[in-house]
Write a protein that holds these residues in place. Sequence first.
Motif, PDB file in Angstrom:
ATOM      1  N   TYR A   6       0.215   5.421  -5.433  1.00  0.00           N
ATOM      2  CA  TYR A   6      -1.011   5.016  -6.141  1.00  0.00           C
ATOM      3  C   TYR A   6      -2.172   4.868  -5.158  1.00  0.00           C
ATOM      4  CZ  TYR A   6      -4.405   2.178  -8.644  1.00  0.00           C
ATOM      5  OH  TYR A   6      -5.561   1.706  -9.190  1.00  0.00           O
ATOM      6  N   ALA A   7      -1.928   4.170  -4.041  1.00  0.00           N
ATOM      7  CA  ALA A   7      -2.975   3.948  -3.040  1.00  0.00           C
ATOM      8  C   ALA A   7      -3.446   5.270  -2.437  1.00  0.00           C
ATOM      9  CB  ALA A   7      -2.465   3.015  -1.941  1.00  0.00           C
ATOM     10  N   THR A   8      -2.514   6.194  -2.229  1.00  0.00           N
ATOM     11  CA  THR A   8      -2.858   7.506  -1.669  1.00  0.00           C
ATOM     12  C   THR A   8      -3.765   8.271  -2.620  1.00  0.00           C
ATOM     13  OG1 THR A   8      -0.773   7.588  -0.434  1.00  0.00           O
ATOM     14  CG2 THR A   8      -1.882   9.695  -0.820  1.00  0.00           C
ATOM     15  N   GLU A   9      -3.415   8.289  -3.889  1.00  0.00           N
ATOM     16  CA  GLU A   9      -4.242   8.982  -4.893  1.00  0.00           C
ATOM     17  C   GLU A   9      -5.623   8.334  -5.016  1.00  0.00           C
ATOM     18  OE1 GLU A   9      -3.985  11.779  -6.675  1.00  0.00           O
ATOM     19  OE2 GLU A   9      -2.120  12.194  -5.611  1.00  0.00           O
ATOM     20  N   LEU A  10      -5.650   7.014  -4.976  1.00  0.00           N
ATOM     21  CA  LEU A  10      -6.915   6.290  -5.077  1.00  0.00           C
ATOM     22  C   LEU A  10      -7.827   6.618  -3.897  1.00  0.00           C
ATOM     23  CD1 LEU A  10      -8.609   4.200  -6.630  1.00  0.00           C
ATOM     24  CD2 LEU A  10      -7.501   2.434  -5.233  1.00  0.00           C
ATOM     25  N   GLU A  11      -7.272   6.596  -2.695  1.00  0.00           N
ATOM     26  CA  GLU A  11      -8.067   6.899  -1.500  1.00  0.00           C
ATOM     27  C   GLU A  11      -8.568   8.340  -1.525  1.00  0.00           C
ATOM     28  OE1 GLU A  11      -8.672   4.507   1.478  1.00  0.00           O
ATOM     29  OE2 GLU A  11      -8.559   3.541  -0.476  1.00  0.00           O
ATOM     30  N   LYS A  12      -7.717   9.255  -1.972  1.00  0.00           N
ATOM     31  CA  LYS A  12      -8.142  10.655  -2.060  1.00  0.00           C
ATOM     32  C   LYS A  12      -9.291  10.798  -3.066  1.00  0.00           C
ATOM     33  CE  LYS A  12      -6.654  15.299  -3.169  1.00  0.00           C
ATOM     34  NZ  LYS A  12      -6.021  15.957  -4.259  1.00  0.00           N
ATOM     35  N   SER A  13      -9.157  10.160  -4.214  1.00  0.00           N
ATOM     36  CA  SER A  13     -10.213  10.207  -5.234  1.00  0.00           C
ATOM     37  C   SER A  13     -11.516   9.598  -4.728  1.00  0.00           C
ATOM     38  CB  SER A  13      -9.770   9.469  -6.498  1.00  0.00           C
ATOM     39  OG  SER A  13      -8.695  10.133  -7.091  1.00  0.00           O
ATOM     40  N   ASN A  14     -11.405   8.471  -4.030  1.00  0.00           N
ATOM     41  CA  ASN A  14     -12.596   7.837  -3.455  1.00  0.00           C
ATOM     42  C   ASN A  14     -13.259   8.755  -2.429  1.00  0.00           C
ATOM     43  OD1 ASN A  14     -12.346   5.511  -4.981  1.00  0.00           O
ATOM     44  ND2 ASN A  14     -11.237   4.391  -3.406  1.00  0.00           N
ATOM     45  N   GLY A  15     -12.452   9.441  -1.634  1.00  0.00           N
ATOM     46  CA  GLY A  15     -12.983  10.389  -0.659  1.00  0.00           C
ATOM     47  C   GLY A  15     -13.691  11.544  -1.335  1.00  0.00           C
ATOM     48  N   ASN A  16     -13.093  12.046  -2.410  1.00  0.00           N
ATOM     49  CA  ASN A  16     -13.715  13.145  -3.153  1.00  0.00           C
ATOM     50  C   ASN A  16     -15.056  12.709  -3.741  1.00  0.00           C
ATOM     51  OD1 ASN A  16     -11.471  14.662  -2.536  1.00  0.00           O
ATOM     52  ND2 ASN A  16     -10.571  14.535  -4.572  1.00  0.00           N
ATOM     53  N   ALA A  17     -15.107  11.486  -4.271  1.00  0.00           N
ATOM     54  CA  ALA A  17     -16.356  10.967  -4.839  1.00  0.00           C
ATOM     55  C   ALA A  17     -17.417  10.814  -3.751  1.00  0.00           C
ATOM     56  CB  ALA A  17     -16.104   9.628  -5.530  1.00  0.00           C
ATOM     57  N   ALA A  18     -17.025  10.291  -2.601  1.00  0.00           N
ATOM     58  CA  ALA A  18     -17.974  10.122  -1.493  1.00  0.00           C
ATOM     59  C   ALA A  18     -18.501  11.475  -1.021  1.00  0.00           C
ATOM     60  CB  ALA A  18     -17.312   9.372  -0.339  1.00  0.00           C
ATOM     61  N   SER A  19     -17.633  12.486  -1.007  1.00  0.00           N
ATOM     62  CA  SER A  19     -18.082  13.818  -0.566  1.00  0.00           C
ATOM     63  C   SER A  19     -19.087  14.402  -1.552  1.00  0.00           C
ATOM     64  CB  SER A  19     -16.897  14.769  -0.372  1.00  0.00           C
ATOM     65  OG  SER A  19     -16.337  15.156  -1.608  1.00  0.00           O
TER      66      SER A  19
END
Length: 81
Positions: A6-19
């Motif tokens: 869950y944390a991995t998916e959340l961090e990836k999604s947050n990174g995608n949003a920041a990009s």
Amino acid sequence: LQQIKYATELEKSNGNAASREGDWKKACRYWKNALRGAVKLKDDDQELRLHLNLSIGYTKREKTDKALSHCDEAQRQRLKV
């Protein structure tokens, strides 16, 4: 294990949003955190995607050494998959 996923998916999604917002520094930070989780989960596909994301992020930040390092890792990951 479920928490790490869950944390991995959340961090990836947050990174995608920041990009998408053009905040490459923040995106790289999130993607690095997600990469740690993907390594723990032994998720080769996710590791490959995150290395590619990080190579783009570091290129945008003009940190070519780090970008090349992640490109190399992505190639190694690709050989595994």
